[in-house]
Design an enzyme around this catalytic site. Sequence first.
Site, PDB file in Angstrom:
ATOM      1  N   LYS A   1       6.997   3.002   1.926  1.00  0.00           N
ATOM      2  CA  LYS A   1       5.545   3.096   1.788  1.00  0.00           C
ATOM      3  C   LYS A   1       4.816   2.253   2.828  1.00  0.00           C
ATOM      4  O   LYS A   1       3.714   2.594   3.259  1.00  0.00           O
ATOM      5  CB  LYS A   1       5.129   2.659   0.380  1.00  0.00           C
ATOM      6  N   VAL A   2       5.401   1.134   3.197  1.00  0.00           N
ATOM      7  CA  VAL A   2       4.835   0.230   4.192  1.00  0.00           C
ATOM      8  C   VAL A   2       5.864   0.023   5.287  1.00  0.00           C
ATOM      9  O   VAL A   2       7.055  -0.155   5.004  1.00  0.00           O
ATOM     10  CB  VAL A   2       4.449  -1.123   3.552  1.00  0.00           C
TER      11      VAL A   2
END
Length: 345
Positions: A292-293
């Site tokens: 996600k990051v």
Amino acid sequence: MHHNVFTNTPTIPIDVKDRSVSELMDGMLRTGFQGRKLAESVQAWSNMLKEKDTTVLMGLSGAMVPAGMRRVISYLIRERMIDCLVSTGANLFHDSHEALGRKHYVGSHLANDEKLFEHGVDRIYDVFAVEEEFRNADNLIADFAEEIGEISCSSREFMYLLGKELVRRGAAEDSIVVSAYRHNVPIFVPALSDSSIGIGLTIARRRGLKLEIDQIKDVDEITQIVEKSGHTGVVYVGGGVPKNFIQQTEVIASILGMDVPGHEYAIQYTSDSPHWGGLSGCTFDEAVSWGKVAAQAKKVQVFVDATIALPIVAHALHEKTRGVKRTAPVFSWDGPEGLEIAYNE
């Protein structure tokens, strides 16, 4: 005295003197604990706004509007310090409520709640509101839905129409919903039904209206924003549904075969802790494991009451970005292949 790589940068105590908020934040970069993290968040956000072809998404949870933060958020929208807002429905209901001239009131968390109920007063910690005014607003939402008619739309499309209606009614320019409408900033409300807006739509449904908010279309639309942006950065006020709704876009895009690196800037203001296992306190390092990051992203998590952080951070950004022109994304939702994004100064 022996020194090593760990002791190259001494802390610098804060002097009390005349200076701007941004100068104070710069000084706090050489302090410790959450004071330094707050300063690092300003630095990261300021740097993010300088990046080319970058879309900034904000997740907004908690009762920020009753607590007096609506003008901060609307300022961030007008100045394009954020390009997309994902919010709880409650914040946007309270914003619309104030935009039409209603108020929240300074109260006390020590008030007698039974007495408040008898007087038709609702309590949000130490803020009061008038229940009758809320119910009037619920019915206003229902009436507005009936004017729209029987359609199926995403929450983004619904919030755009609500912004247009608020402008028609002469709503205040400092409204979050109005600012987003005027500046082409999409608002997504993935849990719209869990709010007084949802109550208003339920009233309309009981009257016979067949209006559907397509939440899967929401997921598709915000994922397109991430897929078609050059780079993405995220700012989370609290956590909850808005945080995960933004976080999962990178996973969805990857599953659909898109080559996405993960969000490249990640900032959060939260009072939750990671060791309970909940998303609101989940670290950005944990988010790296999900894709996600981005692993090399600039990640700043500040453990702080957002009603303390937001005014300070917004004032610091106001000072740091004065006179600076940003290349903000322009969204067009009617292209032959869905969303089109252009980055214009």
